[in-house]
Design a protein around this motif. Structure first.
Motif, PDB file in Angstrom:
ATOM      1  N   LEU A 169       0.760  -2.112  -0.179  1.00 51.38           N
ATOM      2  CA  LEU A 169       0.178  -0.231   0.345  1.00 51.38           C
ATOM      3  C   LEU A 169       0.461   1.119   0.434  1.00 51.38           C
ATOM      4  N   LEU A 170       1.802   1.153   0.738  1.00 50.02           N
ATOM      5  CA  LEU A 170       3.201   1.882   1.107  1.00 50.02           C
ATOM      6  C   LEU A 170       3.447   2.692  -0.582  1.00 50.02           C
ATOM      7  N   ALA A 171       3.817   1.286  -1.285  1.00 50.72           N
ATOM      8  CA  ALA A 171       4.713   2.061  -2.356  1.00 50.72           C
ATOM      9  C   ALA A 171       4.161   3.189  -3.463  1.00 50.72           C
ATOM     10  N   ASN A 172       3.028   2.884  -3.159  1.00 48.28           N
ATOM     11  CA  ASN A 172       2.192   3.817  -4.576  1.00 48.28           C
ATOM     12  C   ASN A 172       1.020   4.777  -3.932  1.00 48.28           C
ATOM     13  N   PRO A 173       0.563   5.248  -2.829  1.00 46.31           N
ATOM     14  CA  PRO A 173       0.030   5.543  -1.868  1.00 46.31           C
ATOM     15  C   PRO A 173      -1.935   5.896  -3.075  1.00 46.31           C
ATOM     16  N   ARG A 174      -1.549   6.713  -4.017  1.00 41.54           N
ATOM     17  CA  ARG A 174      -1.947   7.958  -4.681  1.00 41.54           C
ATOM     18  C   ARG A 174      -2.334   7.330  -6.143  1.00 41.54           C
ATOM     19  N   ILE A 176      -2.662   3.792  -6.058  1.00 35.24           N
ATOM     20  CA  ILE A 176      -3.531   2.984  -5.788  1.00 35.24           C
ATOM     21  C   ILE A 176      -4.828   2.697  -5.466  1.00 35.24           C
ATOM     22  N   ALA A 177      -4.776   4.274  -4.678  1.00 35.11           N
ATOM     23  CA  ALA A 177      -6.439   5.245  -4.362  1.00 35.11           C
ATOM     24  C   ALA A 177      -6.982   4.694  -5.963  1.00 35.11           C
ATOM     25  N   GLU A 178      -6.549   5.493  -6.229  1.00 37.35           N
ATOM     26  CA  GLU A 178      -7.135   5.934  -7.500  1.00 37.35           C
ATOM     27  C   GLU A 178      -7.621   4.605  -8.504  1.00 37.35           C
ATOM     28  N   ALA A 179      -6.780   3.834  -8.182  1.00 37.57           N
ATOM     29  CA  ALA A 179      -6.769   2.051  -9.179  1.00 37.57           C
ATOM     30  C   ALA A 179      -8.340   1.190  -8.204  1.00 37.57           C
ATOM     31  N   PHE A 180      -7.883   1.325  -6.930  1.00 36.91           N
ATOM     32  CA  PHE A 180      -8.626   0.939  -6.231  1.00 36.91           C
ATOM     33  C   PHE A 180     -10.452   1.343  -6.286  1.00 36.91           C
ATOM     34  N   MET A 181     -10.072   2.525  -5.509  1.00 46.80           N
ATOM     35  CA  MET A 181     -11.344   3.377  -5.451  1.00 46.80           C
ATOM     36  C   MET A 181     -12.168   3.708  -6.428  1.00 46.80           C
ATOM     37  N   GLY A 182     -11.085   3.601  -7.453  1.00 41.90           N
ATOM     38  CA  GLY A 182     -11.890   4.955  -9.086  1.00 41.90           C
ATOM     39  C   GLY A 182     -12.672   3.908  -9.787  1.00 41.90           C
ATOM     40  N   GLY A 183     -11.847   2.419  -9.644  1.00 41.59           N
ATOM     41  CA  GLY A 183     -12.168   1.550 -10.558  1.00 41.59           C
ATOM     42  C   GLY A 183     -13.954   0.626  -9.697  1.00 41.59           C
ATOM     43  N   ARG A 184     -14.319   1.265  -8.606  1.00 35.62           N
ATOM     44  CA  ARG A 184     -15.269   0.217  -8.296  1.00 35.62           C
ATOM     45  C   ARG A 184     -16.715   0.872  -7.948  1.00 35.62           C
ATOM     46  N   GLN A 185     -16.837   1.801  -9.245  1.00 37.89           N
ATOM     47  CA  GLN A 185     -18.319   2.905  -9.454  1.00 37.89           C
ATOM     48  C   GLN A 185     -17.747   3.258 -10.992  1.00 37.89           C
ATOM     49  N   TRP A 197     -11.054  13.139  -1.447  1.00 37.11           N
ATOM     50  CA  TRP A 197     -10.074  12.438  -1.583  1.00 37.11           C
ATOM     51  C   TRP A 197      -8.889  12.594  -0.967  1.00 37.11           C
ATOM     52  N   GLU A 198      -8.030  13.389  -1.366  1.00 32.98           N
ATOM     53  CA  GLU A 198      -6.767  14.014  -0.190  1.00 32.98           C
ATOM     54  C   GLU A 198      -6.821  13.334   0.947  1.00 32.98           C
ATOM     55  N   GLN A 199      -7.574  13.627   2.012  1.00 31.11           N
ATOM     56  CA  GLN A 199      -7.488  12.520   2.902  1.00 31.11           C
ATOM     57  C   GLN A 199      -7.809  11.683   2.805  1.00 31.11           C
ATOM     58  N   TYR A 200      -8.275  11.466   2.031  1.00 31.68           N
ATOM     59  CA  TYR A 200      -7.741   9.277   1.863  1.00 31.68           C
ATOM     60  C   TYR A 200      -6.796   9.087   1.574  1.00 31.68           C
ATOM     61  N   VAL A 201      -6.277   9.678   0.032  1.00 26.73           N
ATOM     62  CA  VAL A 201      -4.872  10.217  -0.524  1.00 26.73           C
ATOM     63  C   VAL A 201      -3.715   9.350   0.760  1.00 26.73           C
ATOM     64  N   ALA A 202      -4.094  10.393   1.592  1.00 25.86           N
ATOM     65  CA  ALA A 202      -2.853  10.598   2.800  1.00 25.86           C
ATOM     66  C   ALA A 202      -2.947   9.475   3.909  1.00 25.86           C
ATOM     67  N   GLY A 203      -4.422   9.980   4.291  1.00 25.02           N
ATOM     68  CA  GLY A 203      -3.924   7.514   5.193  1.00 25.02           C
ATOM     69  C   GLY A 203      -3.553   6.979   4.278  1.00 25.02           C
ATOM     70  N   LEU A 204      -3.783   6.788   3.274  1.00 22.16           N
ATOM     71  CA  LEU A 204      -2.724   5.692   2.622  1.00 22.16           C
ATOM     72  C   LEU A 204      -1.465   6.028   2.809  1.00 22.16           C
ATOM     73  N   GLY A 205      -0.711   6.807   2.752  1.00 20.95           N
ATOM     74  CA  GLY A 205       0.559   7.440   2.822  1.00 20.95           C
ATOM     75  C   GLY A 205       1.096   7.736   3.979  1.00 20.95           C
ATOM     76  N   ASP A 206       0.499   7.481   5.094  1.00 18.24           N
ATOM     77  CA  ASP A 206       0.901   7.017   6.378  1.00 18.24           C
ATOM     78  C   ASP A 206       1.356   5.734   6.958  1.00 18.24           C
ATOM     79  N   GLU A 207       2.282   5.404   7.220  1.00 18.86           N
ATOM     80  CA  GLU A 207       2.688   4.166   7.650  1.00 18.86           C
ATOM     81  C   GLU A 207       1.848   3.274   8.995  1.00 18.86           C
ATOM     82  N   ALA A 208       1.666   4.991   9.688  1.00 14.48           N
ATOM     83  CA  ALA A 208       0.859   3.970  11.252  1.00 14.48           C
ATOM     84  C   ALA A 208      -0.821   3.727  10.950  1.00 14.48           C
ATOM     85  N   THR A 209      -1.547   4.465   9.733  1.00  9.00           N
ATOM     86  CA  THR A 209      -2.637   3.963   9.577  1.00  9.00           C
ATOM     87  C   THR A 209      -2.852   3.402   8.785  1.00  9.00           C
TER      88      THR A 209
END
Length: 301
Positions: A169-174, A176-185, A197-209
């Motif tokens: 997930l941390l390898a390329n958060p944005r 991954i978010a675009e492909a995973f979340m954008g691909g569901r509709q 959207w930027e909040q979600y991408v930030a979460g996927l880029g945060d190691e603890a989250t």
């Protein structure tokens, strides 16, 4: 959201867990309380088109679940059992003053799984519930098919031992978010407001989250299943009216009989109803006005 004020509430001292949230009005209001719970990999921001439309009828509370957003990220898989997250919800509502009367709860995705456990473990606290785009976790895992596994591959990827899924997930958060979340509709990323959207991408880029998110899924595949089997064995079932809504273009519609599955884990004397809606997975952001209408029609004191 201008109608809301933020708060942080400590729900347990050891280890300390602080839950961040927003609320409208105050506990002295005569309006019934409504708790809104988000899913993966999101935050309370999923309700930004829904919550402001509900404040005239309810005292609305939005949380970042533990592990997500601005809430604490305790260590260990057991910390993300839905029973622990449900205790957070009950504690927050108590500290906000919503303890004398039961409240309503609406949850999406992971938040609906927390809401499920809240209904089971704290039945006197919940007046009625709405679950968005889920079936019971145990039922979904036990009925795993090829179509389900292909659509919900992340259920099986994220439960792998650390740090493999975290690194992925941390390898390329944005991306991954675009492909995973954008691909569901079919509408892709257009359903998401840029600031959310930027909040979600930030979460996927945060190691603890990201580690906490993976532990959320690891808990779902271990302790949550054990607790679900024990609840069924003891007859600890949902004891409040329940409505379930699911996307016509998602895996629930394709692979499950949602109302039947929820009746299996609800008391025989309570109403369980539901139907599909013209949406993908992210129902609160794709069709917020319909969510508002369904909530107001079902959550009546």
């Amino acid at each position: 959201m201008d109608k809301f004020e933020s708060f942080t509430i400590t729900t347990q001292p050891e280890p300390r867990v602080d839950i961040f949230g927003l609320k409208s009005g105050d506990a002295s209001s005569q309006k019934p309380a409504l708790l809104l719970l988000h899913g993966f990999p999101q935050t309370h921001h999923i309700w930004h088109r829904v919550a402001p439309q509900l404040t005239s009828a309810y005292t609305v509370v939005l949380l970042d679940l533990r592990g997500y957003g601005q809430s604490s990220k305790p260590g260990g898989v057991a910390a993300y059992a839905k029973s622990a997250m449900a205790r957070d919800c009950a504690a927050v509502m108590t500290q906000l003053g919503h303890h004398a009367e039961p409240f309503f709860v609406c949850g999406h995705d992971r938040g609906a799984r927390v809401a499920h456990k809240l209904c089971v473990d704290h039945p006197r606290r919940v007046h009625a519930a709405v679950f968005l785009d889920i079936c019971p976790t145990l039922a979904m895992y036990e009925a795993t098919s090829f179509d389900f596994a292909r659509a919900y591959f992340h259920w099986f990827m994220l439960i792998q031992p650390a740090p493999l899924p975290e690194m992925m997930l941390l390898a390329n958060p944005r991306k991954i978010a675009e492909a995973f979340m954008g691909g569901r509709q079919d509408a892709g990323l257009s359903i998401f407001a840029p600031e959310c959207w930027e909040q979600y991408v930030a979460g996927l880029g945060d190691e603890a989250t990201v580690h906490a998110m993976c532990d959320d899924y690891r808990a779902a595949a271990t302790v949550d299943l054990e607790e679900a089997r024990e609840d069924i064995k003891r007859g600890s079932l949902i004891a409040c009216p329940l409505k379930v809504l699911w996307g016509q273009h998602g895996v629930i519609e394709k692979c499950f009989d949602a109302v039947k599955e929820w009746k299996q884990v609800s008391s025989k004397d309570v109403t369980v109803e539901g139907h599909s809606v013209n949406s993908g997975h992210y129902i609160p952001e794709q069709i917020p006005d319909l969510v508002v209408s369904e909530i107001k029609g079902f959550f009546v004191v």
